[in-house]
Structure formats: C-alpha cells, structure tokens
Write a protein that holds these residues in place. Structure first.
Motif, PDB file in Angstrom:
ATOM      1  N   ILE A  43      -4.312   1.079  -8.681  1.00  0.00           N
ATOM      2  CA  ILE A  43      -3.327   1.069  -7.602  1.00  0.00           C
ATOM      3  C   ILE A  43      -3.112   2.506  -7.151  1.00  0.00           C
ATOM      4  O   ILE A  43      -2.839   3.389  -7.976  1.00  0.00           O
ATOM      5  CB  ILE A  43      -1.987   0.472  -8.087  1.00  0.00           C
ATOM      6  CG1 ILE A  43      -2.214  -0.917  -8.666  1.00  0.00           C
ATOM      7  CG2 ILE A  43      -0.976   0.428  -6.967  1.00  0.00           C
ATOM      8  CD1 ILE A  43      -1.013  -1.475  -9.376  1.00  0.00           C
ATOM      9  N   TYR A  44      -3.212   2.706  -5.870  1.00  0.00           N
ATOM     10  CA  TYR A  44      -3.066   4.062  -5.310  1.00  0.00           C
ATOM     11  C   TYR A  44      -1.666   4.629  -5.589  1.00  0.00           C
ATOM     12  O   TYR A  44      -0.659   3.947  -5.390  1.00  0.00           O
ATOM     13  CB  TYR A  44      -3.323   4.030  -3.799  1.00  0.00           C
ATOM     14  CG  TYR A  44      -3.091   5.341  -3.109  1.00  0.00           C
ATOM     15  CD1 TYR A  44      -4.021   6.366  -3.224  1.00  0.00           C
ATOM     16  CD2 TYR A  44      -1.936   5.563  -2.361  1.00  0.00           C
ATOM     17  CE1 TYR A  44      -3.815   7.584  -2.594  1.00  0.00           C
ATOM     18  CE2 TYR A  44      -1.720   6.782  -1.730  1.00  0.00           C
ATOM     19  CZ  TYR A  44      -2.664   7.787  -1.852  1.00  0.00           C
ATOM     20  OH  TYR A  44      -2.449   8.983  -1.237  1.00  0.00           O
ATOM     21  N   ILE A  45      -1.621   5.896  -6.043  1.00  0.00           N
ATOM     22  CA  ILE A  45      -0.343   6.587  -6.284  1.00  0.00           C
ATOM     23  C   ILE A  45      -0.074   7.628  -5.194  1.00  0.00           C
ATOM     24  O   ILE A  45       0.935   7.580  -4.506  1.00  0.00           O
ATOM     25  CB  ILE A  45      -0.335   7.309  -7.654  1.00  0.00           C
ATOM     26  CG1 ILE A  45      -0.501   6.341  -8.812  1.00  0.00           C
ATOM     27  CG2 ILE A  45       0.938   8.115  -7.808  1.00  0.00           C
ATOM     28  CD1 ILE A  45      -0.630   7.026 -10.164  1.00  0.00           C
ATOM     29  N   CYS A  46      -0.957   8.598  -5.062  1.00  0.00           N
ATOM     30  CA  CYS A  46      -0.733   9.694  -4.113  1.00  0.00           C
ATOM     31  C   CYS A  46      -1.993  10.538  -4.022  1.00  0.00           C
ATOM     32  O   CYS A  46      -2.970  10.307  -4.732  1.00  0.00           O
ATOM     33  CB  CYS A  46       0.459  10.561  -4.547  1.00  0.00           C
ATOM     34  SG  CYS A  46       0.202  11.475  -6.084  1.00  0.00           S
ATOM     35  N   GLN A  47      -1.935  11.536  -3.148  1.00  0.00           N
ATOM     36  CA  GLN A  47      -3.010  12.509  -3.028  1.00  0.00           C
ATOM     37  C   GLN A  47      -2.816  13.607  -4.080  1.00  0.00           C
ATOM     38  O   GLN A  47      -1.673  13.985  -4.374  1.00  0.00           O
ATOM     39  CB  GLN A  47      -2.998  13.152  -1.634  1.00  0.00           C
ATOM     40  CG  GLN A  47      -3.312  12.192  -0.503  1.00  0.00           C
ATOM     41  CD  GLN A  47      -4.772  11.791  -0.463  1.00  0.00           C
ATOM     42  OE1 GLN A  47      -5.663  12.626  -0.547  1.00  0.00           O
ATOM     43  NE2 GLN A  47      -5.012  10.498  -0.351  1.00  0.00           N
ATOM     44  N   LEU A  48      -3.909  14.122  -4.604  1.00  0.00           N
ATOM     45  CA  LEU A  48      -3.827  15.207  -5.589  1.00  0.00           C
ATOM     46  C   LEU A  48      -3.067  16.406  -5.011  1.00  0.00           C
ATOM     47  O   LEU A  48      -2.318  17.078  -5.727  1.00  0.00           O
ATOM     48  CB  LEU A  48      -5.238  15.621  -6.021  1.00  0.00           C
ATOM     49  CG  LEU A  48      -5.312  16.715  -7.086  1.00  0.00           C
ATOM     50  CD1 LEU A  48      -4.687  16.235  -8.389  1.00  0.00           C
ATOM     51  CD2 LEU A  48      -6.759  17.138  -7.305  1.00  0.00           C
ATOM     52  N   LEU A  97      -5.184   9.824  -6.457  1.00  0.00           N
ATOM     53  CA  LEU A  97      -4.777   9.428  -7.809  1.00  0.00           C
ATOM     54  C   LEU A  97      -4.406   7.958  -7.820  1.00  0.00           C
ATOM     55  O   LEU A  97      -3.753   7.459  -6.902  1.00  0.00           O
ATOM     56  CB  LEU A  97      -3.578  10.261  -8.273  1.00  0.00           C
ATOM     57  CG  LEU A  97      -3.744  11.777  -8.272  1.00  0.00           C
ATOM     58  CD1 LEU A  97      -2.521  12.435  -8.868  1.00  0.00           C
ATOM     59  CD2 LEU A  97      -4.997  12.192  -9.016  1.00  0.00           C
ATOM     60  N   PHE A  98      -4.816   7.282  -8.874  1.00  0.00           N
ATOM     61  CA  PHE A  98      -4.560   5.853  -9.018  1.00  0.00           C
ATOM     62  C   PHE A  98      -3.947   5.573 -10.384  1.00  0.00           C
ATOM     63  O   PHE A  98      -4.240   6.256 -11.370  1.00  0.00           O
ATOM     64  CB  PHE A  98      -5.863   5.051  -8.922  1.00  0.00           C
ATOM     65  CG  PHE A  98      -6.539   5.150  -7.589  1.00  0.00           C
ATOM     66  CD1 PHE A  98      -6.277   4.219  -6.589  1.00  0.00           C
ATOM     67  CD2 PHE A  98      -7.434   6.174  -7.319  1.00  0.00           C
ATOM     68  CE1 PHE A  98      -6.899   4.315  -5.360  1.00  0.00           C
ATOM     69  CE2 PHE A  98      -8.055   6.278  -6.085  1.00  0.00           C
ATOM     70  CZ  PHE A  98      -7.787   5.338  -5.104  1.00  0.00           C
ATOM     71  N   LEU A  99      -3.123   4.554 -10.401  1.00  0.00           N
ATOM     72  CA  LEU A  99      -2.636   3.993 -11.650  1.00  0.00           C
ATOM     73  C   LEU A  99      -3.685   2.983 -12.106  1.00  0.00           C
ATOM     74  O   LEU A  99      -4.160   2.170 -11.300  1.00  0.00           O
ATOM     75  CB  LEU A  99      -1.316   3.297 -11.375  1.00  0.00           C
ATOM     76  CG  LEU A  99      -0.453   2.875 -12.551  1.00  0.00           C
ATOM     77  CD1 LEU A  99      -0.086   4.085 -13.388  1.00  0.00           C
ATOM     78  CD2 LEU A  99       0.803   2.197 -12.018  1.00  0.00           C
ATOM     79  N   GLN A 100      -4.053   3.050 -13.376  1.00  0.00           N
ATOM     80  CA  GLN A 100      -5.076   2.139 -13.879  1.00  0.00           C
ATOM     81  C   GLN A 100      -4.403   1.115 -14.798  1.00  0.00           C
ATOM     82  O   GLN A 100      -3.752   1.487 -15.773  1.00  0.00           O
ATOM     83  CB  GLN A 100      -6.120   2.933 -14.662  1.00  0.00           C
ATOM     84  CG  GLN A 100      -7.398   2.197 -14.864  1.00  0.00           C
ATOM     85  CD  GLN A 100      -8.484   3.124 -15.362  1.00  0.00           C
ATOM     86  OE1 GLN A 100      -8.211   4.089 -16.067  1.00  0.00           O
ATOM     87  NE2 GLN A 100      -9.714   2.846 -15.011  1.00  0.00           N
ATOM     88  N   LEU A 101      -4.542  -0.162 -14.453  1.00  0.00           N
ATOM     89  CA  LEU A 101      -3.905  -1.226 -15.225  1.00  0.00           C
ATOM     90  C   LEU A 101      -4.957  -2.100 -15.859  1.00  0.00           C
ATOM     91  O   LEU A 101      -5.912  -2.519 -15.192  1.00  0.00           O
ATOM     92  CB  LEU A 101      -3.016  -2.068 -14.306  1.00  0.00           C
ATOM     93  CG  LEU A 101      -1.855  -1.376 -13.609  1.00  0.00           C
ATOM     94  CD1 LEU A 101      -1.162  -2.326 -12.670  1.00  0.00           C
ATOM     95  CD2 LEU A 101      -0.860  -0.840 -14.632  1.00  0.00           C
TER      96      LEU A 101
END
Ligand code: FES
Length: 115
Positions: A5-10, A108-112
């Motif tokens: 899931i997308y979080i933000c740009q680095l 950056l992504f959250l990995q589930l």
C-alpha cells in the motif's frame, strides 16, 4: 500473499526524519509513521504502548529534538529508531509495533502479509 500500500514519496522524508500516514485496507485503517535514519527506513504503528495514544502532537514529527530517538509527545517516552524498543518513560521495556516498509524507486509502501 503479500500486498503493498502506497505511503508517500521518499522525498517527503528528511534523513533523519519522520512522516506519518493513514492508509485504508480491507475496511481497516492503519495509522503509522515511517522514519529514515542513515538511509535506512523503519515503520511503526502510531500507537504508544503506554496508553495506545498517537505519539505525535505535531503532524509528521515523531523524533526528539536531537533526532536520536522516536518520542511520544504525550508523556515523553523515548524509543529506539532501529527497533522501536522503549528505553525511557512510563512504558520502559515495551515496544512500538513494527510495520514492514518497502522502497521502490522514490516511492514507499507498507508491506502486508495476508494469509
Ligand atoms: S502515551 Fe506515550 S508515553 Fe504516555
């Protein structure tokens, strides 16, 4: 199965620096924050082990003044950036809940992990 899931740009993160996020997934909202230090990325749930409160009073600001520790703004607990362990304050010995963060290019992504 792994989902991301997308979080933000680095670029939204200084080094050292932090960035809060709220993402929805499967009718669940995940409140968290990501920290960058020495080019390494760490992510945790935005829930203090002391009371379950969010750690930040100022948006995206999760680090202490020296940017050496994660700080809970409610009762001043300090946590190690690298592992979320509380090293000072009312929840000393407890830890933040780690989330898996993945960098792909500048995103950056959250990995589930899903069963
Ligand atoms: S709520 Fe975080 S230290 Fe009390």
């Amino acid at each position: 199965m792994t989902e991301k899931i997308y979080i933000c740009q680095l670029q939204q993160l200084a080094d050292p620096g932090s960035h809060g996020f709220s993402v929805s997934h499967d009718e669940e909202t995940i409140e968290g924050f990501v920290v960058q230090k020495d080019g390494q990325l760490y992510a945790y749930k935005n829930s203090c082990p002391h009371t379950g409160s969010p750690l930040d009073w100022v948006e995206h600001q999760f680090l202490d003044l020296d940017q050496a520790f994660i700080q809970c703004a409610v009762h001043d607990a300090r946590f190690e950036i690298e592992n979320g362990a509380c090293v000072a304050g009312p929840c000393n010995g407890e830890a933040l809940q780690r989330l898996a963060v993945l960098r792909q290019g500048d995103e950056l992504f959250l990995q589930l992990n899903k069963p």
